[in-house]
Every structure is written in structure tokens, then in C-alpha cells.
Scaffold this motif. Sequence first.
Motif, mmCIF file in Angstrom:
data_model
loop_
_atom_site.group_PDB
_atom_site.id
_atom_site.type_symbol
_atom_site.label_atom_id
_atom_site.label_comp_id
_atom_site.label_asym_id
_atom_site.label_seq_id
_atom_site.Cartn_x
_atom_site.Cartn_y
_atom_site.Cartn_z
ATOM 1 N N THR A 4 0.866 -1.459 0.077
ATOM 2 C CA THR A 4 -0.016 0.038 0.002
ATOM 3 C C THR A 4 0.945 1.280 0.014
ATOM 4 O O THR A 4 0.755 2.229 -0.672
ATOM 5 N N ILE A 8 1.095 4.356 -2.762
ATOM 6 C CA ILE A 8 0.777 5.828 -2.197
ATOM 7 C C ILE A 8 1.834 6.537 -2.676
ATOM 8 O O ILE A 8 1.680 7.762 -3.011
ATOM 9 N N MET A 18 0.829 15.038 0.233
ATOM 10 C CA MET A 18 0.255 14.284 1.371
ATOM 11 C C MET A 18 1.082 14.967 2.619
ATOM 12 O O MET A 18 0.485 14.997 3.783
ATOM 13 N N LEU A 52 -5.589 10.404 -4.366
ATOM 14 C CA LEU A 52 -5.658 10.491 -2.936
ATOM 15 C C LEU A 52 -7.091 10.262 -2.431
ATOM 16 O O LEU A 52 -7.167 9.720 -1.282
ATOM 17 N N PHE A 57 -7.333 8.750 1.441
ATOM 18 C CA PHE A 57 -6.517 9.450 2.158
ATOM 19 C C PHE A 57 -6.958 10.882 2.741
ATOM 20 O O PHE A 57 -6.909 11.497 3.603
ATOM 21 N N LEU A 85 -7.648 16.129 5.281
ATOM 22 C CA LEU A 85 -7.283 14.710 5.652
ATOM 23 C C LEU A 85 -8.342 13.933 6.056
ATOM 24 O O LEU A 85 -9.116 14.511 6.934
ATOM 25 N N ASN A 86 -8.215 12.713 5.647
ATOM 26 C CA ASN A 86 -9.240 11.843 6.433
ATOM 27 C C ASN A 86 -8.555 11.266 7.547
ATOM 28 O O ASN A 86 -7.823 10.208 7.553
ATOM 29 N N PHE A 89 -8.251 7.448 8.034
ATOM 30 C CA PHE A 89 -7.403 6.622 7.237
ATOM 31 C C PHE A 89 -6.511 5.790 7.873
ATOM 32 O O PHE A 89 -5.697 6.022 8.660
ATOM 33 N N TYR A 91 -3.561 4.296 7.479
ATOM 34 C CA TYR A 91 -2.072 4.571 7.496
ATOM 35 C C TYR A 91 -1.533 5.661 7.753
ATOM 36 O O TYR A 91 -0.359 5.982 7.668
ATOM 37 N N ASN A 92 -2.381 6.562 8.469
ATOM 38 C CA ASN A 92 -2.156 7.939 8.713
ATOM 39 C C ASN A 92 -0.575 8.126 9.643
ATOM 40 O O ASN A 92 0.128 8.461 9.323
ATOM 41 N N LEU A 95 2.332 6.950 7.710
ATOM 42 C CA LEU A 95 2.881 7.868 6.830
ATOM 43 C C LEU A 95 3.385 9.013 7.477
ATOM 44 O O LEU A 95 4.199 9.719 7.237
#
Length: 211
Positions: A4, A8, A18, A52, A57, A85-86, A89, A91-92, A95
Motif C-alpha cells: 500500500t 501511495i 500528502m 488520494l 487518504f 485529511l481523512n 485513514f 495508514y495515517n 505515513l
Amino acid sequence: MADTLDKILGSPYRVKIMKLFLMNPGEVFTPEYISKSSKLLSRNTRKEINFLKNLGFIKSGIREIDILISKTKKIKKKREPGFQLNQLFTYNRGLRSLLIESAPISRELLMKRFRELGRGLRFVALSGIFVGQEIVGDSRGLDIMFVGDNIGRLKLEKVVGKIESELGKELKYVLFDTNEFKYRHSMYDRFVLDVLDNEHDVLFDSLQAGV
């Protein structure tokens, strides 16, 4: 998760956008602002926003801005569609750790940018976002302290603007000429000491001032 992340992080344009959202999780940004702050062409911005958003995301949002009506001198609220921004999400956290907390921007790239300021640059101290610790006191929120001579404000703004686009966040910085800095340092000026006595990273020092 690795697959993933590979998907991304498949574009340098994407990484800039991002970072902007990760550094400002509660903000709603219009495509125009995203394009300007990330220094990207509109077509590249639209492409990455769509990617995104489809990934989950970011999500759609509305921002309110104040507009002054010249005739009546009254403030009118205007609603603009944008993206934010969600925060749900998956994987925040990973990330943010990967793109921001581990190394907001490399020292090599910073030095490359700062060399554009010319030979008058004498001292650079990084604090705030670059060391993961906000300064308290008179220099609260400061991210970069520059010391140098014959450094034009417009050139400095341009250089810092490039770094801001790579970080995805506005920076707070200050520029002293050499004599003023030496005087402040010798007088134990609180603004200067708030930086040098707290967590900081001396990137360049021909004054032996940052120890």
C-alpha cells in the motif's frame, strides 16, 4: 502495508501534497491553494488529488473565508469546497512517521537551498519542526534562525518558500545581520537564548555561536 505504501508514494508530487495534509490535519484546502503551496502545475495537482481521494487518504470538505464588502464595509462569509485529511485513514500514523517525524527534510537538501543565499550566510540554527520540539518563550514557534549579511529579504522568502513547499507547512524564521546577532548573543538576549538553550540543530556556523 508495504504494498500500500509503495502504491501511495509512487509520485514526488503526491508526497508534497500528502505532507501538506499530514502537517495540517484539520485544515480544508482548495485545489488552487494546494497547487500554489506545493508549487505544482494545476493538472498534476488535480491528478494527485483524485488519486488520494479515491484511496481514502483525503475527503471533500468546506472552508469558510471572510470577505470584506467594500461598499458596506461588512464582512461576508464565503464557503469554498476543498479537501481535508481523512483522519480515519488506516495508514495515517505510519505515513506521518515515514514522511514527517523521521526526517522532515534532509540536511543535504536544506544546505543546497541555503547556499542560494550567497556567501554572506554565517549561521543557521534549526528548531521547532526540524527537531520535533516547539520552543517556548520569546521565540515561541521559531523554526529557523538565520545570521548573515547582504541577504535580500526577497531572496530569503523565495528560498524558505521552496522548503515550505517540500515540507507542506509554513515556517517561522528570523534573520539577523552578524553585528546584531553578536550583540544579542553577548547580552544574553532572551530571544536568541530561547533557541540556543533549547533543542536545536546547527546546520551551519562560522561564528562558533551554536554550541
